[in-house]
Design a protein around this motif. Sequence first.
Motif, PDB file in Angstrom:
ATOM      1  N   GLY A   1       0.703   1.951   8.469  1.00 55.31           N
ATOM      2  CA  GLY A   1       0.379   1.593   9.597  1.00 55.31           C
ATOM      3  C   GLY A   1       0.951   0.143  10.144  1.00 55.31           C
ATOM      4  O   GLY A   1       1.817   0.205  10.926  1.00 55.31           O
TER       5      GLY A   1
ATOM      6  N   ILE B   1      -5.947   3.088  10.039  1.00 55.28           N
ATOM      7  CA  ILE B   1      -6.500   3.303   8.448  1.00 55.28           C
ATOM      8  C   ILE B   1      -7.024   4.755   8.319  1.00 55.28           C
ATOM      9  O   ILE B   1      -6.731   5.670   7.430  1.00 55.28           O
TER      10      ILE B   1
ATOM     11  N   HIS C   1       1.012  -1.164  -0.012  1.00 55.32           N
ATOM     12  CA  HIS C   1      -0.177   0.133   0.080  1.00 55.32           C
ATOM     13  C   HIS C   1       0.995   1.130   0.016  1.00 55.32           C
ATOM     14  O   HIS C   1       1.104   2.021   0.827  1.00 55.32           O
TER      15      HIS C   1
ATOM     16  N   HIS D   1      -2.281 -12.298   3.863  1.00 54.76           N
ATOM     17  CA  HIS D   1      -2.075 -12.334   5.361  1.00 54.76           C
ATOM     18  C   HIS D   1      -2.120 -13.732   6.032  1.00 54.76           C
ATOM     19  O   HIS D   1      -1.356 -14.172   6.219  1.00 54.76           O
TER      20      HIS D   1
ATOM     21  N   HIS E   1      -7.671  -9.625   1.574  1.00 58.32           N
ATOM     22  CA  HIS E   1      -6.873  -9.729   2.885  1.00 58.32           C
ATOM     23  C   HIS E   1      -7.817 -10.579   3.870  1.00 58.32           C
ATOM     24  O   HIS E   1      -8.846 -10.198   4.425  1.00 58.32           O
TER      25      HIS E   1
ATOM     26  N   GLU F   1      -6.769 -12.270   8.889  1.00 57.04           N
ATOM     27  CA  GLU F   1      -5.624 -11.477   9.439  1.00 57.04           C
ATOM     28  C   GLU F   1      -5.632 -11.647  10.901  1.00 57.04           C
ATOM     29  O   GLU F   1      -4.617 -12.222  11.641  1.00 57.04           O
TER      30      GLU F   1
ATOM     31  N   HIS G   1     -11.342  -0.933   1.989  1.00 58.93           N
ATOM     32  CA  HIS G   1     -10.189  -1.198   3.042  1.00 58.93           C
ATOM     33  C   HIS G   1     -10.531  -1.036   4.466  1.00 58.93           C
ATOM     34  O   HIS G   1     -10.084  -1.496   5.392  1.00 58.93           O
TER      35      HIS G   1
HETATM   36  O1  NIG Z   1      -2.554  -5.091   5.103  1.00 55.25           O
HETATM   37  N1  NIG Z   1      -5.151  -4.973   6.867  1.00 55.25           N
HETATM   38  C1  NIG Z   1      -5.489  -4.309   6.600  1.00 55.25           C
HETATM   39  N2  NIG Z   1      -4.591  -3.366   5.678  1.00 55.25           N
HETATM   40  C2  NIG Z   1      -3.382  -3.248   5.761  1.00 55.25           C
HETATM   41  C3  NIG Z   1      -2.942  -2.202   6.791  1.00 55.25           C
HETATM   42  C4  NIG Z   1      -3.303  -0.649   6.497  1.00 55.25           C
HETATM   43  C5  NIG Z   1      -2.697   0.272   7.567  1.00 55.25           C
HETATM   44  O2  NIG Z   1      -2.807  -0.013   8.860  1.00 55.25           O
HETATM   45  O3  NIG Z   1      -2.760   1.215   7.225  1.00 55.25           O
HETATM   46  C6  NIG Z   1      -2.530  -4.469   5.975  1.00 55.25           C
HETATM   47  O4  NIG Z   1      -1.969  -4.651   7.050  1.00 55.25           O
END
Ligand code: NIG
Length: 423
Positions: free
Chosen positions: A329, A113, A83, A274, A251, A254, A186
């Motif tokens: 993040g 996020i 990302h 994940h 995703h 996770e 997302h």
């Molecule tokens: O792949 N898990 C969700 N989305 C992202 C994290 C995005 C973020 O924290 O900004 C991920 O870990």
Amino acid sequence: MKNRILIKNASELVTCSGFKAKHGNEMNELHVIDNGAVIIEDGIIKAVGTTEGILGMHRESDFNVIDAEGKAVLPGFVDSHTHFVFGGYRAEEFSWRLRGDKYMDIMKRGGGIASSVKSTREASMQQLLDAGLKRLNSILSFGVTTVEGKSGYGLDFDTEIKQLEVMKELDRMHPLDVVRTFMGAHAVPVEYAGRADDYIDYLIASVLPCVTEKRLAEFCDVFCEENVFSVEQSRKLLTKAKDMGLKLKIHADEIVQLGGAELAAELGAVSADHLLQASNEGIKAMAEGSVISTLLPCTAFSLRESFARGREMIDRGCAVALATDFNPGSCFTESIALVFALACIQMNLSIEEAITALTINGAAAVGREHEIGSIDIGKKADIIILEFPSYKFIPYHVGVSTVEKVIKNGKLVFDKEKGGLLC
Ligand code: NIG
Ligand code: FE
């Protein structure tokens, strides 16, 4: 004449030969040629063999010669899950996590996020381009020659499209190939708080049609997770996206075991990513359904979660890919070197399996296994040369890049010996 390159004397030429994802045991097959050589013409691989064999058939003076004596040569790495286009940073949030706050709790309080969404909405196209270029330079320095990037820090029409257009422009401006994924799902944006179903309907009615008409993405992805998007909501969006011509990623599983891996198999997704909590049934479904299992060990490491069951997945016949998940993040790193070391040290992948996971299987995870991911005649000349004589140095030099040179589309674009980037 001199757009012809000869790489000769490679102590190990690791071809990873193949045109499709490798499953289970096949992941150990690297097809290494000792004292290998490669011929490149107009950006395409034209011949592969031993140095003796290649020099027996070609005149060295016809080529720009790269002498790889004492060095291992491999296909460029494919980072199939990132990302990397976003505004702002979340260092403060990282420090809260070090004190014990959980990633999902921060997200529930309106951070996580949502905080990157705010900064990305505020960022201009130019700011995102400038930051994106710098990040691509760093990604390239780790030996990556193709990178996937997701939208998902807009969560409204304008910003989702802006993120995808930034990636399209970056693909044009930078030697790296950028594969674009639409990830409007997302998170649920503040405007739709408590109304995830309505938000999914909005994406289907108002954003997806523009993404597909303008060909802004090849893939659609969704964060299928407790308190984000349910299996039903994910299925609804992805089914529409597939009907509209997009390939699918999820995703999946996770934080909570929700059934994302099973959903990926049901929908014929290219990959499920994940998978820290993937069930035995989910692993079986991915193996049988030829869904690539994309593992992101730096995310588990950064979140202090247990690693995905990569060893078991391979033993049960899955095709595993590895990627960084580079984002502001959960995992702020583009270090392929760290991904590699964690995969071997913490998930018990063999070094050979990890190479396959970052080359031909990474290529398959972005739908490009016919073009990239191995050193085979007819493929793009995306090739890396290490500072060391063997591929075994990659995880051994823990967390440090062993990549000396990167050749992208037959052009030398990175050379540590010449100070790094050449583009
Ligand atoms: O792949 N898990 C969700 N989305 C992202 C994290 C995005 C973020 O924290 O900004 C991920 O870990
Ligand atoms: Fe991700």
